[in-house]
Scaffold this active site. Structure first.
Site, PDB file in Angstrom:
ATOM      1  N   ASP A  36       0.820  -1.216   0.000  1.00 25.46           N
ATOM      2  CA  ASP A  36       0.000   0.000   0.000  1.00 25.46           C
ATOM      3  C   ASP A  36       0.854   1.267   0.000  1.00 25.46           C
ATOM      4  O   ASP A  36       0.423   2.327   0.422  1.00 25.46           O
ATOM      5  CB  ASP A  36      -0.942  -0.010   1.209  1.00 25.46           C
ATOM      6  N   HIS A 244      24.737   1.437 -17.906  1.00 24.82           N
ATOM      7  CA  HIS A 244      23.615   1.779 -17.015  1.00 24.82           C
ATOM      8  C   HIS A 244      23.793   1.159 -15.631  1.00 24.82           C
ATOM      9  O   HIS A 244      22.822   0.731 -15.007  1.00 24.82           O
ATOM     10  CB  HIS A 244      22.274   1.334 -17.640  1.00 24.82           C
ATOM     11  N   ASP A 261      27.501   9.636 -13.060  1.00 26.36           N
ATOM     12  CA  ASP A 261      26.520  10.220 -13.984  1.00 26.36           C
ATOM     13  C   ASP A 261      25.290  10.526 -13.135  1.00 26.36           C
ATOM     14  O   ASP A 261      24.579   9.609 -12.728  1.00 26.36           O
ATOM     15  CB  ASP A 261      26.207   9.224 -15.108  1.00 26.36           C
ATOM     16  N   ASP A 272      21.886  16.811 -16.310  1.00 25.60           N
ATOM     17  CA  ASP A 272      22.431  15.480 -16.616  1.00 25.60           C
ATOM     18  C   ASP A 272      23.937  15.655 -16.817  1.00 25.60           C
ATOM     19  O   ASP A 272      24.366  16.164 -17.856  1.00 25.60           O
ATOM     20  CB  ASP A 272      21.737  14.957 -17.882  1.00 25.60           C
ATOM     21  N   HIS A 355      27.736   4.220 -27.623  1.00 25.59           N
ATOM     22  CA  HIS A 355      26.477   4.972 -27.484  1.00 25.59           C
ATOM     23  C   HIS A 355      26.542   6.287 -28.248  1.00 25.59           C
ATOM     24  O   HIS A 355      27.580   6.661 -28.786  1.00 25.59           O
ATOM     25  CB  HIS A 355      26.129   5.192 -26.003  1.00 25.59           C
ATOM     26  N   HIS A 359      21.627  13.876 -26.236  1.00 23.63           N
ATOM     27  CA  HIS A 359      20.172  13.847 -26.413  1.00 23.63           C
ATOM     28  C   HIS A 359      19.620  15.194 -25.995  1.00 23.63           C
ATOM     29  O   HIS A 359      20.294  15.971 -25.300  1.00 23.63           O
ATOM     30  CB  HIS A 359      19.566  12.720 -25.560  1.00 23.63           C
ATOM     31  N   HIS A 366      15.785  12.385 -21.042  1.00 25.21           N
ATOM     32  CA  HIS A 366      15.882  12.177 -22.493  1.00 25.21           C
ATOM     33  C   HIS A 366      14.655  12.884 -23.048  1.00 25.21           C
ATOM     34  O   HIS A 366      13.575  12.297 -23.128  1.00 25.21           O
ATOM     35  CB  HIS A 366      15.892  10.695 -22.857  1.00 25.21           C
ATOM     36  N   GLU A 396      28.064  14.048 -24.484  1.00 24.89           N
ATOM     37  CA  GLU A 396      28.569  13.053 -23.537  1.00 24.89           C
ATOM     38  C   GLU A 396      29.336  11.897 -24.184  1.00 24.89           C
ATOM     39  O   GLU A 396      28.915  10.746 -24.112  1.00 24.89           O
ATOM     40  CB  GLU A 396      27.414  12.491 -22.714  1.00 24.89           C
ATOM     41  N   TYR A 400      35.163   3.077 -23.205  1.00 21.62           N
ATOM     42  CA  TYR A 400      34.961   1.980 -22.247  1.00 21.62           C
ATOM     43  C   TYR A 400      35.797   0.794 -22.709  1.00 21.62           C
ATOM     44  O   TYR A 400      35.503   0.216 -23.763  1.00 21.62           O
ATOM     45  CB  TYR A 400      33.476   1.608 -22.178  1.00 21.62           C
ATOM     46  N   ARG A 417      33.384   8.738 -19.099  1.00 26.86           N
ATOM     47  CA  ARG A 417      32.399   9.546 -19.830  1.00 26.86           C
ATOM     48  C   ARG A 417      32.469  10.947 -19.248  1.00 26.86           C
ATOM     49  O   ARG A 417      32.694  11.113 -18.042  1.00 26.86           O
ATOM     50  CB  ARG A 417      30.993   8.959 -19.678  1.00 26.86           C
ATOM     51  N   GLU A 419      30.148  14.508 -19.486  1.00 28.48           N
ATOM     52  CA  GLU A 419      28.848  14.978 -19.999  1.00 28.48           C
ATOM     53  C   GLU A 419      28.516  16.361 -19.464  1.00 28.48           C
ATOM     54  O   GLU A 419      28.554  16.605 -18.259  1.00 28.48           O
ATOM     55  CB  GLU A 419      27.761  13.980 -19.565  1.00 28.48           C
TER      56      GLU A 419
END
Ligand code: GLY
Ligand code: MN
Ligand code: MN
Length: 458
Positions: A36, A244, A261, A272, A355, A359, A366, A396, A400, A417, A419
Protein backbone atom coordinates in the site's frame (compact mmCIF):
# COMPACT_ATOMS: atom_id res chain seq x y z
CA UNK A 1 1.56 31.33 -14.54
CA UNK A 2 1.90 33.51 -17.65
CA UNK A 3 4.21 30.94 -19.34
CA UNK A 4 1.68 28.15 -18.84
CA UNK A 5 -1.14 30.32 -20.14
CA UNK A 6 0.92 31.35 -23.17
CA UNK A 7 1.55 27.67 -24.01
CA UNK A 8 -2.16 26.85 -23.70
CA UNK A 9 -2.92 29.78 -26.00
CA UNK A 10 -0.40 28.45 -28.50
CA UNK A 11 -2.15 25.06 -28.60
CA UNK A 12 -5.59 26.71 -28.75
CA UNK A 13 -4.53 28.98 -31.60
CA UNK A 14 -3.00 26.06 -33.47
CA UNK A 15 -6.29 24.14 -33.23
CA UNK A 16 -8.22 27.29 -34.19
CA UNK A 17 -6.15 27.69 -37.35
CA UNK A 18 -6.99 24.08 -38.27
CA UNK A 19 -10.74 24.81 -37.95
CA UNK A 20 -11.20 24.06 -34.23
CA UNK A 21 -10.72 21.11 -31.92
CA UNK A 22 -10.26 19.81 -28.40
CA UNK A 23 -6.95 18.92 -26.72
CA UNK A 24 -6.95 16.40 -23.90
CA UNK A 25 -4.16 15.59 -21.44
CA UNK A 26 -4.05 13.73 -18.18
CA UNK A 27 -1.31 13.77 -15.60
CA UNK A 28 0.69 10.64 -14.70
CA UNK A 29 -0.89 7.82 -12.67
CA UNK A 30 0.22 7.17 -9.12
CA UNK A 31 2.46 4.09 -9.03
CA UNK A 32 2.46 1.41 -6.37
CA UNK A 33 5.92 0.72 -4.96
CA UNK A 34 4.91 -2.18 -2.72
CA UNK A 35 1.69 -3.26 -1.06
CA UNK A 36 0.00 0.00 0.00
CA UNK A 37 3.01 2.29 -0.51
CA UNK A 38 3.45 4.42 -3.63
CA UNK A 39 6.49 5.80 -5.42
CA UNK A 40 6.79 9.55 -4.89
CA UNK A 41 4.36 11.13 -7.36
CA UNK A 42 5.83 12.76 -10.47
CA UNK A 43 3.44 14.66 -12.77
CA UNK A 44 3.29 14.00 -16.50
CA UNK A 45 5.63 16.42 -18.27
CA UNK A 46 3.21 17.40 -21.08
CA UNK A 47 0.38 17.96 -18.63
CA UNK A 48 2.59 20.13 -16.42
CA UNK A 49 3.93 22.04 -19.43
CA UNK A 50 0.44 23.35 -20.20
CA UNK A 51 -1.05 23.53 -16.70
CA UNK A 52 1.64 24.18 -14.06
CA UNK A 53 -0.47 21.88 -11.87
CA UNK A 54 1.31 19.14 -9.91
CA UNK A 55 -1.49 17.25 -8.13
CA UNK A 56 -2.23 13.65 -9.14
CA UNK A 57 -5.64 12.71 -10.63
CA UNK A 58 -5.80 15.79 -12.84
CA UNK A 59 -6.67 16.40 -16.48
CA UNK A 60 -6.76 19.30 -18.90
CA UNK A 61 -9.18 19.96 -21.75
CA UNK A 62 -8.59 22.83 -24.16
CA UNK A 63 -11.46 23.73 -26.47
CA UNK A 64 -11.21 25.84 -29.62
CA UNK A 65 -14.67 25.99 -31.21
CA UNK A 66 -15.11 26.63 -34.92
CA UNK A 67 -16.87 29.93 -34.03
CA UNK A 68 -13.62 31.17 -32.40
CA UNK A 69 -14.52 30.73 -28.71
CA UNK A 70 -11.78 29.17 -26.63
CA UNK A 71 -11.77 27.62 -23.15
CA UNK A 72 -9.24 25.99 -20.81
CA UNK A 73 -10.79 23.46 -18.44
CA UNK A 74 -9.10 21.77 -15.49
CA UNK A 75 -10.23 18.56 -13.81
CA UNK A 76 -8.80 17.76 -10.38
CA UNK A 77 -9.51 16.18 -7.01
CA UNK A 78 -12.16 17.82 -4.87
CA UNK A 79 -11.20 19.17 -1.50
CA UNK A 80 -11.47 16.49 1.18
CA UNK A 81 -10.74 17.51 4.80
CA UNK A 82 -10.36 13.87 5.89
CA UNK A 83 -7.90 12.91 3.12
CA UNK A 84 -6.03 16.19 3.51
CA UNK A 85 -5.22 15.21 7.12
CA UNK A 86 -3.49 12.09 5.75
CA UNK A 87 -2.09 13.15 2.38
CA UNK A 88 -1.83 16.93 2.49
CA UNK A 89 -3.33 19.95 0.78
CA UNK A 90 -5.54 19.75 -2.31
CA UNK A 91 -6.56 22.87 -4.19
CA UNK A 92 -9.96 21.61 -5.22
CA UNK A 93 -11.43 22.75 -8.55
CA UNK A 94 -12.49 26.26 -7.57
CA UNK A 95 -9.19 27.39 -5.99
CA UNK A 96 -7.21 25.66 -8.74
CA UNK A 97 -9.22 27.44 -11.42
CA UNK A 98 -8.56 30.80 -9.85
CA UNK A 99 -4.91 30.28 -8.94
CA UNK A 100 -3.83 28.60 -12.18
CA UNK A 101 -5.92 30.76 -14.49
CA UNK A 102 -8.34 28.25 -16.05
CA UNK A 103 -11.73 29.28 -17.38
CA UNK A 104 -13.59 26.49 -15.60
CA UNK A 105 -12.75 23.54 -13.35
CA UNK A 106 -14.53 20.33 -12.34
CA UNK A 107 -13.92 17.36 -10.06
CA UNK A 108 -11.93 14.71 -11.92
CA UNK A 109 -14.92 12.35 -11.76
CA UNK A 110 -16.71 14.62 -14.26
CA UNK A 111 -14.06 14.14 -16.96
CA UNK A 112 -15.76 11.40 -19.02
CA UNK A 113 -19.09 13.21 -19.10
CA UNK A 114 -17.61 16.63 -19.87
CA UNK A 115 -15.40 15.18 -22.56
CA UNK A 116 -18.41 13.65 -24.31
CA UNK A 117 -20.27 16.97 -24.07
CA UNK A 118 -17.40 18.97 -25.50
CA UNK A 119 -16.44 16.58 -28.27
CA UNK A 120 -19.90 16.75 -29.84
CA UNK A 121 -19.70 18.49 -33.22
CA UNK A 122 -16.02 19.47 -32.86
CA UNK A 123 -13.99 18.66 -35.98
CA UNK A 124 -10.78 17.37 -34.37
CA UNK A 125 -9.38 15.79 -31.23
CA UNK A 126 -5.76 16.15 -30.11
CA UNK A 127 -4.39 13.82 -27.46
CA UNK A 128 -1.15 11.87 -26.89
CA UNK A 129 -1.44 8.73 -28.99
CA UNK A 130 -0.15 5.40 -27.71
CA UNK A 131 1.78 6.82 -24.75
CA UNK A 132 2.09 5.37 -21.24
CA UNK A 133 2.08 1.63 -21.91
CA UNK A 134 2.53 1.29 -18.12
CA UNK A 135 -1.10 2.31 -17.53
CA UNK A 136 -3.61 -0.54 -17.41
CA UNK A 137 -5.86 -0.67 -20.52
CA UNK A 138 -9.10 0.38 -18.81
CA UNK A 139 -7.38 3.48 -17.40
CA UNK A 140 -5.75 4.55 -20.68
CA UNK A 141 -6.62 7.81 -22.38
CA UNK A 142 -7.52 5.85 -25.55
CA UNK A 143 -10.18 4.02 -23.52
CA UNK A 144 -11.57 7.27 -22.12
CA UNK A 145 -11.65 8.80 -25.61
CA UNK A 146 -13.39 5.73 -27.10
CA UNK A 147 -16.06 5.96 -24.39
CA UNK A 148 -16.60 9.67 -25.03
CA UNK A 149 -16.88 9.14 -28.79
CA UNK A 150 -19.46 6.40 -28.26
CA UNK A 151 -21.40 8.69 -25.93
CA UNK A 152 -21.40 11.46 -28.57
CA UNK A 153 -22.69 9.02 -31.19
CA UNK A 154 -25.39 7.83 -28.79
CA UNK A 155 -26.68 11.43 -28.65
CA UNK A 156 -26.84 11.33 -32.49
CA UNK A 157 -24.18 14.03 -32.71
CA UNK A 158 -20.89 13.96 -34.61
CA UNK A 159 -17.69 13.07 -32.78
CA UNK A 160 -14.41 14.53 -34.14
CA UNK A 161 -13.59 13.10 -37.56
CA UNK A 162 -9.86 13.68 -37.17
CA UNK A 163 -7.41 12.72 -34.48
CA UNK A 164 -3.98 14.33 -34.06
CA UNK A 165 -1.05 13.31 -31.87
CA UNK A 166 -0.88 16.04 -29.23
CA UNK A 167 2.42 14.62 -27.96
CA UNK A 168 4.06 15.47 -31.27
CA UNK A 169 2.77 19.04 -31.24
CA UNK A 170 3.94 19.52 -27.66
CA UNK A 171 7.31 17.89 -28.35
CA UNK A 172 8.02 20.52 -30.97
CA UNK A 173 7.06 23.28 -28.53
CA UNK A 174 9.02 21.75 -25.64
CA UNK A 175 12.16 21.47 -27.75
CA UNK A 176 12.53 25.27 -27.64
CA UNK A 177 12.97 26.40 -24.06
CA UNK A 178 11.56 29.81 -23.07
CA UNK A 179 13.41 32.14 -20.63
CA UNK A 180 11.52 30.81 -17.59
CA UNK A 181 12.51 27.25 -18.51
CA UNK A 182 16.14 28.20 -19.09
CA UNK A 183 16.23 29.78 -15.64
CA UNK A 184 14.97 26.53 -14.08
CA UNK A 185 17.41 24.44 -16.11
CA UNK A 186 20.27 26.64 -14.92
CA UNK A 187 19.10 26.10 -11.31
CA UNK A 188 19.01 22.33 -11.87
CA UNK A 189 22.47 22.55 -13.44
CA UNK A 190 23.92 24.65 -10.60
CA UNK A 191 22.62 22.29 -7.90
CA UNK A 192 23.96 19.30 -9.84
CA UNK A 193 27.37 20.96 -10.25
CA UNK A 194 27.51 21.53 -6.47
CA UNK A 195 26.57 17.88 -5.92
CA UNK A 196 29.32 16.58 -8.24
CA UNK A 197 31.86 18.81 -6.51
CA UNK A 198 30.79 17.50 -3.12
CA UNK A 199 31.02 13.92 -4.40
CA UNK A 200 34.47 14.52 -5.88
CA UNK A 201 35.72 15.95 -2.58
CA UNK A 202 34.28 13.05 -0.60
CA UNK A 203 35.85 10.32 -2.74
CA UNK A 204 38.81 8.37 -1.33
CA UNK A 205 40.06 4.77 -1.40
CA UNK A 206 37.96 2.57 0.89
CA UNK A 207 34.68 4.44 0.47
CA UNK A 208 31.67 2.61 -0.96
CA UNK A 209 29.96 3.87 -4.11
CA UNK A 210 26.73 4.39 -2.15
CA UNK A 211 28.50 6.69 0.30
CA UNK A 212 29.41 8.92 -2.63
CA UNK A 213 25.86 8.61 -3.99
CA UNK A 214 24.62 9.82 -0.59
CA UNK A 215 26.73 12.98 -0.96
CA UNK A 216 25.08 13.68 -4.32
CA UNK A 217 21.57 13.12 -3.00
CA UNK A 218 22.29 15.28 0.05
CA UNK A 219 23.36 18.20 -2.11
CA UNK A 220 20.41 17.78 -4.51
CA UNK A 221 17.89 18.00 -1.70
CA UNK A 222 19.78 20.70 0.17
CA UNK A 223 19.66 22.80 -3.00
CA UNK A 224 15.87 22.44 -3.20
CA UNK A 225 15.71 19.83 -5.97
CA UNK A 226 12.68 17.57 -5.59
CA UNK A 227 14.19 14.42 -7.14
CA UNK A 228 17.24 13.02 -8.86
CA UNK A 229 16.44 13.37 -12.58
CA UNK A 230 17.32 9.64 -12.98
CA UNK A 231 18.95 6.95 -10.85
CA UNK A 232 22.52 8.15 -10.22
CA UNK A 233 25.32 6.03 -11.65
CA UNK A 234 28.30 5.86 -9.26
CA UNK A 235 30.60 3.34 -10.88
CA UNK A 236 34.17 2.61 -9.79
CA UNK A 237 36.78 0.45 -11.48
CA UNK A 238 35.30 -2.19 -13.82
CA UNK A 239 31.78 -0.92 -13.03
CA UNK A 240 32.59 2.22 -15.02
CA UNK A 241 32.37 0.09 -18.19
CA UNK A 242 28.71 -0.82 -17.46
CA UNK A 243 26.76 1.94 -19.19
CA UNK A 244 23.62 1.78 -17.02
CA UNK A 245 25.27 0.59 -13.80
CA UNK A 246 23.12 1.50 -10.82
CA UNK A 247 23.58 -0.83 -7.84
CA UNK A 248 26.24 1.55 -6.52
CA UNK A 249 27.49 -0.80 -3.80
CA UNK A 250 31.07 -1.40 -4.97
CA UNK A 251 34.23 -0.44 -3.15
CA UNK A 252 36.23 2.54 -4.44
CA UNK A 253 39.79 1.22 -4.64
CA UNK A 254 43.13 2.99 -4.82
CA UNK A 255 44.17 3.21 -8.47
CA UNK A 256 40.63 2.97 -9.88
CA UNK A 257 38.58 5.60 -11.64
CA UNK A 258 35.12 6.62 -10.43
CA UNK A 259 32.48 7.53 -13.04
CA UNK A 260 29.52 9.54 -11.74
CA UNK A 261 26.52 10.22 -13.98
CA UNK A 262 23.99 12.17 -11.93
CA UNK A 263 21.74 15.19 -12.15
CA UNK A 264 18.79 16.57 -10.24
CA UNK A 265 15.31 17.65 -11.20
CA UNK A 266 14.42 21.16 -10.04
CA UNK A 267 10.82 22.34 -10.41
CA UNK A 268 10.27 19.82 -13.20
CA UNK A 269 13.51 20.43 -15.16
CA UNK A 270 16.52 18.14 -15.37
CA UNK A 271 20.29 18.37 -15.37
CA UNK A 272 22.43 15.48 -16.62
CA UNK A 273 26.16 15.53 -15.81
CA UNK A 274 28.93 12.96 -15.94
CA UNK A 275 32.43 13.30 -14.55
CA UNK A 276 35.10 10.64 -14.22
CA UNK A 277 38.02 11.04 -11.83
CA UNK A 278 40.62 8.97 -9.96
CA UNK A 279 39.58 7.57 -6.57
CA UNK A 280 42.96 8.52 -5.11
CA UNK A 281 42.98 11.99 -6.67
CA UNK A 282 45.73 11.38 -9.25
CA UNK A 283 45.28 10.01 -12.77
CA UNK A 284 47.67 7.20 -13.71
CA UNK A 285 49.44 7.43 -17.08
CA UNK A 286 46.97 5.17 -18.92
CA UNK A 287 43.98 6.79 -17.23
CA UNK A 288 45.26 10.22 -18.20
CA UNK A 289 45.79 9.18 -21.83
CA UNK A 290 42.21 7.94 -22.07
CA UNK A 291 40.79 10.89 -20.16
CA UNK A 292 42.53 13.48 -22.33
CA UNK A 293 41.18 11.68 -25.39
CA UNK A 294 37.56 11.76 -24.18
CA UNK A 295 37.95 15.38 -23.13
CA UNK A 296 39.33 16.31 -26.57
CA UNK A 297 36.38 14.48 -28.14
CA UNK A 298 33.95 16.35 -25.92
CA UNK A 299 35.54 19.71 -26.73
CA UNK A 300 35.38 18.96 -30.47
CA UNK A 301 31.75 17.89 -30.11
CA UNK A 302 30.74 20.92 -28.03
CA UNK A 303 32.32 23.18 -30.67
CA UNK A 304 29.71 21.83 -33.11
CA UNK A 305 26.79 22.68 -30.81
CA UNK A 306 26.10 25.97 -32.56
CA UNK A 307 23.03 27.43 -34.23
CA UNK A 308 22.74 26.28 -37.84
CA UNK A 309 24.87 23.14 -37.40
CA UNK A 310 23.16 19.80 -38.05
CA UNK A 311 22.51 17.69 -34.94
CA UNK A 312 24.72 14.82 -36.12
CA UNK A 313 27.80 17.09 -36.43
CA UNK A 314 28.19 16.71 -32.66
CA UNK A 315 28.39 12.91 -32.75
CA UNK A 316 30.53 12.88 -35.90
CA UNK A 317 33.07 15.23 -34.29
CA UNK A 318 33.29 13.09 -31.15
CA UNK A 319 33.64 9.85 -33.13
CA UNK A 320 36.35 11.27 -35.33
CA UNK A 321 38.52 12.32 -32.35
CA UNK A 322 37.85 9.12 -30.41
CA UNK A 323 38.54 6.81 -33.35
CA UNK A 324 41.85 8.55 -34.11
CA UNK A 325 42.75 8.28 -30.43
CA UNK A 326 41.95 4.56 -30.37
CA UNK A 327 44.42 4.08 -33.21
CA UNK A 328 47.06 6.32 -31.60
CA UNK A 329 46.80 4.58 -28.20
CA UNK A 330 46.88 1.11 -29.77
CA UNK A 331 43.39 0.18 -28.57
CA UNK A 332 42.73 -0.52 -32.24
CA UNK A 333 45.49 -2.05 -34.36
CA UNK A 334 45.77 -0.15 -37.66
CA UNK A 335 47.21 -3.29 -39.28
CA UNK A 336 43.91 -5.01 -38.60
CA UNK A 337 41.31 -2.26 -38.79
CA UNK A 338 42.86 0.09 -41.36
CA UNK A 339 42.79 3.86 -41.41
CA UNK A 340 40.66 6.38 -39.52
CA UNK A 341 38.08 6.47 -42.32
CA UNK A 342 37.90 2.63 -42.29
CA UNK A 343 37.31 2.67 -38.53
CA UNK A 344 34.52 5.23 -38.96
CA UNK A 345 32.97 3.57 -42.02
CA UNK A 346 32.92 0.08 -40.47
CA UNK A 347 32.07 1.46 -37.01
CA UNK A 348 34.95 -0.47 -35.46
CA UNK A 349 35.16 2.26 -32.82
CA UNK A 350 32.00 0.81 -31.29
CA UNK A 351 34.10 -1.75 -29.39
CA UNK A 352 35.06 1.13 -27.09
CA UNK A 353 32.38 3.77 -27.82
CA UNK A 354 28.97 2.21 -28.33
CA UNK A 355 26.48 4.97 -27.48
CA UNK A 356 25.35 8.26 -28.99
CA UNK A 357 26.94 11.58 -28.04
CA UNK A 358 23.87 13.12 -26.42
CA UNK A 359 20.17 13.85 -26.41
CA UNK A 360 17.71 16.68 -25.91
CA UNK A 361 17.36 17.72 -22.27
CA UNK A 362 14.40 19.38 -20.55
CA UNK A 363 11.53 18.21 -18.39
CA UNK A 364 12.43 14.62 -19.28
CA UNK A 365 16.10 13.72 -19.03
CA UNK A 366 15.88 12.18 -22.49
CA UNK A 367 13.63 14.97 -23.63
CA UNK A 368 11.10 14.99 -26.43
CA UNK A 369 11.65 16.41 -29.91
CA UNK A 370 12.52 15.00 -33.32
CA UNK A 371 16.19 14.64 -34.17
CA UNK A 372 15.45 14.61 -37.89
CA UNK A 373 13.34 16.85 -40.09
CA UNK A 374 12.02 17.24 -43.63
CA UNK A 375 11.15 14.59 -46.19
CA UNK A 376 13.11 11.36 -46.61
CA UNK A 377 16.15 11.64 -48.90
CA UNK A 378 17.11 9.18 -51.62
CA UNK A 379 18.55 6.83 -48.96
CA UNK A 380 15.17 6.79 -47.19
CA UNK A 381 16.48 8.70 -44.17
CA UNK A 382 15.39 12.19 -43.15
CA UNK A 383 18.18 14.73 -42.62
CA UNK A 384 19.28 15.59 -39.08
CA UNK A 385 17.66 18.84 -38.04
CA UNK A 386 19.69 21.99 -37.59
CA UNK A 387 20.34 23.36 -34.13
CA UNK A 388 18.41 26.48 -33.16
CA UNK A 389 18.33 28.93 -30.26
CA UNK A 390 16.47 27.61 -27.22
CA UNK A 391 17.39 23.96 -27.72
CA UNK A 392 19.21 22.27 -24.82
CA UNK A 393 21.20 19.09 -25.35
CA UNK A 394 23.80 16.97 -23.63
CA UNK A 395 27.25 16.28 -25.06
CA UNK A 396 28.57 13.05 -23.54
CA UNK A 397 31.27 11.10 -25.34
CA UNK A 398 32.94 8.19 -23.57
CA UNK A 399 35.48 5.41 -23.83
CA UNK A 400 34.96 1.98 -22.25
CA UNK A 401 37.76 -0.57 -22.38
CA UNK A 402 36.75 -4.09 -21.43
CA UNK A 403 39.43 -6.79 -21.27
CA UNK A 404 39.85 -8.33 -24.71
CA UNK A 405 42.51 -10.02 -26.75
CA UNK A 406 44.72 -7.55 -28.53
CA UNK A 407 43.78 -4.68 -26.23
CA UNK A 408 46.78 -3.46 -24.18
CA UNK A 409 46.25 -4.56 -20.59
CA UNK A 410 47.19 -1.15 -19.20
CA UNK A 411 43.83 0.16 -20.45
CA UNK A 412 41.61 -2.67 -19.22
CA UNK A 413 38.59 -1.67 -17.09
CA UNK A 414 39.03 2.01 -17.81
CA UNK A 415 35.59 3.53 -18.36
CA UNK A 416 35.29 7.27 -18.93
CA UNK A 417 32.40 9.55 -19.83
CA UNK A 418 32.27 13.34 -19.68
CA UNK A 419 28.85 14.98 -20.00
CA UNK A 420 27.73 18.59 -20.01
CA UNK A 421 24.46 20.38 -20.81
CA UNK A 422 24.57 22.91 -23.63
CA UNK A 423 22.03 25.62 -24.41
CA UNK A 424 21.99 26.86 -28.00
CA UNK A 425 21.73 30.66 -28.03
CA UNK A 426 20.92 32.90 -31.03
CA UNK A 427 24.57 33.30 -32.08
CA UNK A 428 26.48 31.00 -29.79
CA UNK A 429 26.09 28.42 -27.02
CA UNK A 430 26.14 28.36 -23.24
CA UNK A 431 27.42 25.45 -21.17
CA UNK A 432 24.91 25.26 -18.30
CA UNK A 433 27.20 22.88 -16.39
CA UNK A 434 30.52 24.46 -17.40
CA UNK A 435 31.30 25.55 -13.82
CA UNK A 436 32.18 21.96 -12.87
CA UNK A 437 35.92 21.14 -13.10
CA UNK A 438 36.68 18.98 -16.11
CA UNK A 439 40.39 19.13 -16.98
CA UNK A 440 42.92 16.77 -15.40
CA UNK A 441 44.56 19.71 -13.63
CA UNK A 442 41.26 21.11 -12.30
CA UNK A 443 40.07 17.72 -11.01
CA UNK A 444 43.39 16.87 -9.36
CA UNK A 445 43.45 20.32 -7.72
CA UNK A 446 39.93 19.90 -6.28
CA UNK A 447 40.80 16.50 -4.86
CA UNK A 448 44.17 17.64 -3.53
CA UNK A 449 42.56 20.60 -1.76
CA UNK A 450 39.88 18.32 -0.29
CA UNK A 451 42.55 15.94 1.04
CA UNK A 452 44.60 18.80 2.48
CA UNK A 453 41.45 20.30 4.04
CA UNK A 454 40.63 16.94 5.64
CA UNK A 455 44.17 16.70 7.07
CA UNK A 456 43.92 20.22 8.52
CA UNK A 457 40.60 19.30 10.18
CA UNK A 458 42.19 16.21 11.76
N1 GLY B 1 22.03 9.81 -17.46
C1 GLY B 1 21.41 9.40 -18.63
C2 GLY B 1 22.14 9.82 -19.80
O1 GLY B 1 23.24 10.32 -19.67
O2 GLY B 1 21.67 9.78 -20.88
MN1 MN C 1 23.96 11.25 -17.94
MN1 MN D 1 22.75 12.09 -20.84
Amino acid sequence: MSSFRARRDQVLNHMQQQGGGAALLRTAPEQVRSNDTDFPFRHDSDFYYLSGFTEPHSALLLIAKPDGTQESLLFCREKNPEREIWDGFRHGPEAAREQFGFDRAWPIEALAEQLALHLADLPALYYPLATRPDVRPEARLDTLVAGAIQAVRAQRKSPPATCHDLAHLLAEMRLFKDPSEIELMQRAADISVAAHLRAMRATAPGRREYEIEAELLYEFRRGGAQFPAYAPIVASGANSCILHYGINNGLCSDGDLLLIDAGCEFDGYCADITRTFPVNGRFSGAQKDCYQLVLAAQQAAIAQAMPGRPYNAIHDAAVSVLAQGMLDLGLLDANKVGTLSDVIEHKTFRQFYMHGTGHWLGMDVHDVGDYRAGSPRADGERAHRKLEAGMVLTVEPGLYVRPAEGVPEAFWQIGIRIEDDILITPDDQHNLTGALPVTVEQIEAVMREAREGAKVQV
